[in-house]
Design a protein around this motif. Structure first.
Motif, PDB file in Angstrom:
ATOM      1  N   THR A 515      -7.903  -7.941  45.532  1.00 18.08           N
ATOM      2  CA  THR A 515      -8.017  -7.972  43.582  1.00 18.08           C
ATOM      3  C   THR A 515      -9.574  -8.027  43.138  1.00 18.08           C
ATOM      4  OG1 THR A 515      -6.462  -9.653  43.059  1.00 18.08           O
ATOM      5  CG2 THR A 515      -7.711  -9.306  40.944  1.00 18.08           C
ATOM      6  N   GLU A 516     -10.977  -8.302  44.205  1.00 17.69           N
ATOM      7  CA  GLU A 516     -11.922  -8.349  43.795  1.00 17.69           C
ATOM      8  C   GLU A 516     -11.891  -6.666  44.178  1.00 17.69           C
ATOM      9  OE1 GLU A 516     -14.429 -11.093  45.532  1.00 17.69           O
ATOM     10  OE2 GLU A 516     -16.611 -10.427  45.436  1.00 17.69           O
ATOM     11  N   VAL A 517     -12.213  -6.701  45.362  1.00 14.74           N
ATOM     12  CA  VAL A 517     -12.293  -5.274  46.111  1.00 14.74           C
ATOM     13  C   VAL A 517     -11.520  -4.023  45.532  1.00 14.74           C
ATOM     14  CG1 VAL A 517     -11.801  -3.663  48.052  1.00 14.74           C
ATOM     15  CG2 VAL A 517     -12.633  -5.991  47.880  1.00 14.74           C
ATOM     16  N   ALA A 518     -10.203  -4.461  44.757  1.00 10.25           N
ATOM     17  CA  ALA A 518      -9.548  -3.562  44.085  1.00 10.25           C
ATOM     18  C   ALA A 518     -10.635  -2.563  42.569  1.00 10.25           C
ATOM     19  CB  ALA A 518      -8.326  -3.752  43.633  1.00 10.25           C
ATOM     20  N   ASN A 519     -11.219  -3.763  42.358  1.00 12.57           N
ATOM     21  CA  ASN A 519     -12.325  -3.988  41.174  1.00 12.57           C
ATOM     22  C   ASN A 519     -13.415  -3.317  41.508  1.00 12.57           C
ATOM     23  OD1 ASN A 519      -9.946  -5.124  39.383  1.00 12.57           O
ATOM     24  ND2 ASN A 519     -10.885  -7.449  39.226  1.00 12.57           N
ATOM     25  N   ALA A 520     -13.474  -3.256  42.499  1.00  6.66           N
ATOM     26  CA  ALA A 520     -14.965  -2.999  42.632  1.00  6.66           C
ATOM     27  C   ALA A 520     -15.269  -1.774  42.910  1.00  6.66           C
ATOM     28  CB  ALA A 520     -15.379  -3.764  44.147  1.00  6.66           C
ATOM     29  N   ILE A 521     -13.599  -1.003  43.361  1.00  4.77           N
ATOM     30  CA  ILE A 521     -13.289   0.303  43.715  1.00  4.77           C
ATOM     31  C   ILE A 521     -13.095   1.596  42.508  1.00  4.77           C
ATOM     32  CG2 ILE A 521     -11.873   2.274  44.577  1.00  4.77           C
ATOM     33  CD1 ILE A 521     -10.513  -0.073  47.000  1.00  4.77           C
ATOM     34  N   ALA A 522     -12.377   0.649  41.809  1.00  3.50           N
ATOM     35  CA  ALA A 522     -12.607   1.118  39.870  1.00  3.50           C
ATOM     36  C   ALA A 522     -14.089   1.401  39.530  1.00  3.50           C
ATOM     37  CB  ALA A 522     -11.690  -0.162  39.501  1.00  3.50           C
ATOM     38  N   ARG A 523     -15.331   0.339  40.239  1.00  2.00           N
ATOM     39  CA  ARG A 523     -16.279  -0.044  39.010  1.00  2.00           C
ATOM     40  C   ARG A 523     -17.045   1.285  39.787  1.00  2.00           C
ATOM     41  NH1 ARG A 523     -20.565  -4.675  40.194  1.00  2.00           N
ATOM     42  NH2 ARG A 523     -22.275  -4.726  39.308  1.00  2.00           N
ATOM     43  N   ALA A 524     -17.012   1.705  40.688  1.00  2.00           N
ATOM     44  CA  ALA A 524     -17.767   1.573  41.926  1.00  2.00           C
ATOM     45  C   ALA A 524     -17.933   3.766  41.775  1.00  2.00           C
ATOM     46  CB  ALA A 524     -17.620   1.552  43.316  1.00  2.00           C
ATOM     47  N   LEU A 525     -16.376   3.491  41.262  1.00  3.73           N
ATOM     48  CA  LEU A 525     -15.342   5.547  40.537  1.00  3.73           C
ATOM     49  C   LEU A 525     -16.039   5.438  39.139  1.00  3.73           C
ATOM     50  CD1 LEU A 525     -12.519   5.833  42.696  1.00  3.73           C
ATOM     51  CD2 LEU A 525     -14.345   6.333  42.942  1.00  3.73           C
ATOM     52  N   ASN A 526     -15.760   4.436  39.032  1.00  2.33           N
ATOM     53  CA  ASN A 526     -16.715   5.043  37.192  1.00  2.33           C
ATOM     54  C   ASN A 526     -18.415   4.209  37.070  1.00  2.33           C
ATOM     55  OD1 ASN A 526     -13.877   5.746  36.367  1.00  2.33           O
ATOM     56  ND2 ASN A 526     -13.294   3.051  36.466  1.00  2.33           N
ATOM     57  N   MET A 527     -19.134   4.191  38.419  1.00  3.14           N
ATOM     58  CA  MET A 527     -20.550   3.430  38.620  1.00  3.14           C
ATOM     59  C   MET A 527     -21.392   4.998  37.527  1.00  3.14           C
ATOM     60  SD  MET A 527     -23.361   2.092  40.364  1.00  3.14           S
ATOM     61  CE  MET A 527     -21.942   1.011  40.918  1.00  3.14           C
ATOM     62  N   SER A 528     -21.882   4.638  36.260  1.00  5.43           N
ATOM     63  CA  SER A 528     -22.984   6.013  35.409  1.00  5.43           C
ATOM     64  C   SER A 528     -24.029   6.545  36.599  1.00  5.43           C
ATOM     65  CB  SER A 528     -23.543   5.283  34.469  1.00  5.43           C
ATOM     66  OG  SER A 528     -24.757   4.346  34.857  1.00  5.43           O
ATOM     67  N   PRO A 529     -24.318   7.819  36.500  1.00  2.75           N
ATOM     68  CA  PRO A 529     -25.150   8.206  37.143  1.00  2.75           C
ATOM     69  C   PRO A 529     -26.464   7.327  38.107  1.00  2.75           C
ATOM     70  CG  PRO A 529     -24.800  10.124  36.612  1.00  2.75           C
ATOM     71  CD  PRO A 529     -23.294   8.384  35.816  1.00  2.75           C
ATOM     72  N   GLU A 530     -27.386   6.821  35.938  1.00  2.00           N
ATOM     73  CA  GLU A 530     -28.235   5.459  36.394  1.00  2.00           C
ATOM     74  C   GLU A 530     -28.312   4.917  37.353  1.00  2.00           C
ATOM     75  OE1 GLU A 530     -26.500   6.899  33.609  1.00  2.00           O
ATOM     76  OE2 GLU A 530     -28.109   8.654  33.370  1.00  2.00           O
ATOM     77  N   GLU A 531     -27.334   4.086  37.037  1.00  2.00           N
ATOM     78  CA  GLU A 531     -26.956   2.889  37.711  1.00  2.00           C
ATOM     79  C   GLU A 531     -26.452   3.596  40.056  1.00  2.00           C
ATOM     80  OE1 GLU A 531     -24.127   0.253  36.767  1.00  2.00           O
ATOM     81  OE2 GLU A 531     -24.320  -1.027  38.362  1.00  2.00           O
ATOM     82  N   ARG A 532     -26.389   4.668  39.640  1.00  2.00           N
ATOM     83  CA  ARG A 532     -25.893   5.190  41.403  1.00  2.00           C
ATOM     84  C   ARG A 532     -27.026   5.561  42.094  1.00  2.00           C
ATOM     85  NH1 ARG A 532     -23.302   9.194  41.787  1.00  2.00           N
ATOM     86  NH2 ARG A 532     -22.339  10.803  39.955  1.00  2.00           N
ATOM     87  N   GLU A 533     -28.217   5.649  41.134  1.00  2.00           N
ATOM     88  CA  GLU A 533     -30.189   6.248  41.449  1.00  2.00           C
ATOM     89  C   GLU A 533     -29.761   5.398  41.920  1.00  2.00           C
ATOM     90  OE1 GLU A 533     -31.446  10.119  39.572  1.00  2.00           O
ATOM     91  OE2 GLU A 533     -33.035   9.531  41.512  1.00  2.00           O
ATOM     92  N   LYS A 534     -29.825   4.294  40.738  1.00  2.00           N
ATOM     93  CA  LYS A 534     -31.334   3.016  41.244  1.00  2.00           C
ATOM     94  C   LYS A 534     -31.066   2.371  42.589  1.00  2.00           C
ATOM     95  CE  LYS A 534     -31.389  -0.326  37.734  1.00  2.00           C
ATOM     96  NZ  LYS A 534     -31.769  -1.277  36.508  1.00  2.00           N
ATOM     97  N   ARG A 535     -29.314   2.450  42.391  1.00  2.00           N
ATOM     98  CA  ARG A 535     -28.884   1.658  43.563  1.00  2.00           C
ATOM     99  C   ARG A 535     -29.546   2.414  45.237  1.00  2.00           C
ATOM    100  NH1 ARG A 535     -25.219  -1.951  43.052  1.00  2.00           N
ATOM    101  NH2 ARG A 535     -24.449  -2.919  40.734  1.00  2.00           N
ATOM    102  N   HIS A 536     -28.856   3.572  44.902  1.00  2.00           N
ATOM    103  CA  HIS A 536     -29.396   4.617  46.366  1.00  2.00           C
ATOM    104  C   HIS A 536     -30.732   4.241  46.222  1.00  2.00           C
ATOM    105  CE1 HIS A 536     -29.527   7.547  48.838  1.00  2.00           C
ATOM    106  NE2 HIS A 536     -30.393   7.925  48.433  1.00  2.00           N
TER     107      HIS A 536
END
Ligand SMILES: O=P(O)(O)OC[C@H]1O[C@H](O[C@H]2O[C@H](CO)[C@@H](O)[C@H](O)[C@H]2O)[C@H](O)[C@@H](O)[C@@H]1O
Ligand SMILES: O=c1ccn([C@@H]2O[C@H](COP(=O)(O)OP(=O)(O)O)[C@@H](O)[C@H]2O)c(=O)[nH]1
Length: 673
Positions: A515-536
């Protein structure tokens, strides 16, 4: 025991050896500082381009000039070989013998005396590709059975061109040592998957014959190293396949500089202690001068296994046994990030990128790249993706999971079962959520070449690394290196070593929790470009600054320093008291203080005396029967005070010394636990 013979030999080290070691260290330091101020002023291939490396990889020439003929016959001096000039001075580069189960090339027989060689550029090869400080040569198994002398001679010659030296293992040894002890016992145990049921008993025949084959194979590697070793070389042993090698090498020559690095996790001592050969393996590794792990946790587990199982002393520096220190430390591996970043510019990679973008246009791409191994958590990953599709119907048809599952250890039955299980799950999910024109999972049971892999990394939106345990996991690093344009999201298992370094930029998950991994997939696919940039940005900075080259250089220079420090320390150990003098002074004195150790000093030697908190096994300790009478006599003597100093628990001291204490003891017990 090798540790003991090493100790006694080392205490007689001639002073000129220490002087030579220190001089070599000064030279190395000078060389480093010169290179830092003149990074291109190196007469070897230091200034070469990454594309040249790529070409050389394809040509199979990435490992440097060939080994000279004399070398193949045994030790010989080779003037000017491995020399470099810096600041007008000539330095000879130190030779590094890299010993790993597998050579970085696979050999295919073309005729009675002809071979073709293919380079396999795994993590270790790329790590050493960029190392300029040392002149590396490889010793290992070529992955083929070569029973005849003609074939062996021809292969040895062909490999010499790639700076490789083969160890020939016959089919039976490979079966028992590699498929058996390495991959069916050590590999699952070190990854917390336990021992196979039928091998749980130390007395089973298969366990014992596999362990015997393991020791024999390690001895065969040692024979080859010994044949090619020259004074001053550094010998770097790799991985769980070669845990006996440090012991074998030190038995040959206690002056050899020997390092050992484990690429897998080292499990908690509670797991390690289930292994029937637990003590022998630890002792054999401790013969090395330096022992390295990917993370601090693995290093800590190793030290506590040595203290709890062997009763040795764990210190911040490593493990100490009767004054001899084995340094233990964490050296997290990295990748050759430049190689990946520059690859994205080359034509074949760009062609692949374009094709993939066209094929998956309008869909988000998720990627898994794993060997088809239980530790990689592929079934769990697929089940999490299925759950995600179940719960997020709006994403169906808009996302695809590309799973590259590289076949590995295909002779081991458990790996064969895993393959069928994965195929079954993929079939079920594709049957459930596929359409006539598209399926949600593209599963490949094969490896990709470097350009195809780089292109896949570059077009991915979300990478899924769900290892149940993984020493480090280089795939996560390689993905990050190829994502500077896209800034995709990394979902990373908290049980991969990489979680310690990329945890802040990745979404960390417990891979067992579907369940946690499934939720993480949803979170990753919906992540804002700003948060993606910061994490990357966090992860990209780490991957590009903690490189494989730096990893290798740090380990080897730490090994060199460790040996120098050990020699200096031995010189500082005070000499033993002369027996006659001691007795004479004892008899003359009227007020004597005797400070005695406890474990193995007053007690009978127990095979695995526990220490520090392991009270159950400490309770097995017994006062040595020969000491009862002398200890009584000393305790009776009014001129003598006895102090027993121990790390053991007070209850244990009370129990063991009970009789003596009750009747005669006039001294002091100090428990430091
Ligand atoms: O040669 P194989 O039996 O097929 O073994 C496969 C690889 O296993 C080891 O990988 C580990 O090393 C990686 C680099 O340090 C690490 O990231 C990973 O977590 C480990 O599983 C071995 O080091 C490789 O050389 C083998 O190819
Ligand atoms: O088709 C493939 C899939 C993977 N790899 C390489 O295999 C290595 C896998 O290393 P990792 O540390 O992730 O795991 P290991 O397989 O060593 O346990 C990485 O360098 C990948 O680039 C590859 O060359 N071709």
């Amino acid at each position: 025991m090798p540790g003991n013979s090493y100790n006694s030999n080392s205490s007689n080290i001639p002073p000129d050896r220490v002087t030579r070691l220190v001089r070599e260290k000064i030279e190395r330091d000078l060389r480093k500082s010169s290179r830092a101020s003149h990074p291109n002023d190196v007469t070897d291939n230091g200034g070469r381009e990454v594309f040249e490396d790529e070409q050389r990889l394809r040509d199979g020439d990435n490992l440097g000039p060939s080994i000279v003929d004399e070398d193949l016959e045994g030790p010989a001096s080779t003037p000017n070989e491995g020399c470099e000039r810096l600041d007008g001075r000539t330095f000879s580069r130190q030779r590094l013998l890299v010993v790993a189960n597998r050579l970085p090339v696979s050999a295919i027989r073309r005729g009675e005396d002809s071979w073709s060689l293919e380079i396999s550029a795994g993590g270790l090869v790329s790590a050493l590709l960029g190392v300029k400080e040392f002149e590396a040569r490889w010793i290992g198994w070529a992955g083929v059975n070569v029973p005849d002398e003609i074939g062996q001679k021809a292969l040895t010659k062909a490999l010499a061109e790639k700076r490789c030296i083969p160890v020939f293992l016959d089919e039976d040894i490979v079966h028992q040592y590699y498929n058996g002890y390495c991959n069916n016992i050590l590999w699952p145990l070190f990854h917390y998957l336990g021992l196979p049921q039928e091998d749980r008993l130390a007395t089973t025949r298969s366990f014992q014959s596999q362990f015997a084959a393991y020791i024999k194979a390690n001895q065969m590697f040692a024979d080859v190293v010994n044949k090619h070793y020259k004074d001053g070389d550094v010998v770097w042993c790799h991985d769980y396949h070669l845990m006996f090698l440090p012991k074998c090498l030190k038995e040959y020559n206690s002056d050899m500089k020997v390092g050992w690095f484990l690429h897998t996790p080292f499990p908690s001592s509670e797991i390690h202690r289930t292994l029937p050969s637990r003590s022998d393996l630890l002792r054999a590794v401790l013969a090395a001068d330096l022992v390295g792990f990917h993370t601090y946790d693995y290093a800590r587990h190793f030290v506590s296994a040595c203290t709890r199982i062997l009763g040795f002393e764990g210190t911040p520096e490593g493990v100490e046994d009767q004054g001899r220190l084995t340094r233990v430390a964490a050296f997290p591996i990295g990748i050759d990030s430049e190689r990946f970043i520059r690859a994205l510019e080359i034509h074949p990679v760009q062609v692949h990128i374009k094709e993939l973008q066209e094929t998956f246009a309008g869909r988000k791409v998720m990627l898994g790249v794993d060997r088809l191994d239980m530790i990689k958590g592929i079934p769990q990953k697929l089940l999490a993706f299925e759950k995600f599709l179940e719960e997020n119907s709006d994403w169906r048809g808009k996302v695809v999971l590309l799973q590259i599952a590289v076949p590995t250890r295909t002779d081991v039955p458990e790996y064969q079962r895993l393959t069928s299980q994965v195929h079954e799950i993929v079939g079920r999910i594709n049957g459930r959520f596929g359409t006539l024109t598209a399926v949600p999972i593209h599963h490949l049971d094969r490896s990709l070449d470097f350009p195809a892999l780089c292109a896949l990394y570059a077009v991915t939106d979300v990478a899924l690394v769900t290892s149940l345990r993984d020493g480090m996991n280089l795939v996560s690093y390689e993905f990050v290196a190829c994502q500077d344009l896209k800034k995709g999201v990394l979902i990373l298992s908290e049980f991969a070593g990489a979680a310690q370094s990329l945890g802040a930029g990745a979404i960390l998950v417990n891979p067992w929790n579907i369940t946690e991994v499934a939720n993480a997939i949803a979170r990753a696919l919906n992540m804002s470009p700003e948060e993606r940039e910061k994490r990357h940005w966090h992860n990209f900075t780490h991957v590009t600054t903690h490189t494989a080259q730096e990893w290798a250089e740090t380990f080897v220079s730490e090994l060199n320093d460790t040996v120098v420090e050990a020699q200096l320390r031995i010189k500082q150990v005070p000499p033993s008291l002369r027996e006659a003098d001691s007795i004479e002074r004892y008899l003359r004195s009227n007020n004597r203080l005797l400070i005695l150790g406890f474990n193995a000093t007053l007690t009978e030697p127990v095979d695995t005396p526990g220490r520090r908190g392991d009270q159950i096994r400490e309770m097995e300790l017994k006062l040595h029967p020969d000491l009862k009478q002398p200890l009584n006599a000393l305790c009776h003597d009014p001129k003598t005070t006895i102090v027993v100093l121990s790390g053991s628990d007070r209850n244990v001291l009370d129990k063991v010394l009970d009789l003596v204490l009750f009747i005669f003891f006039s001294g002091l017990l100090i428990s430091t636990s």
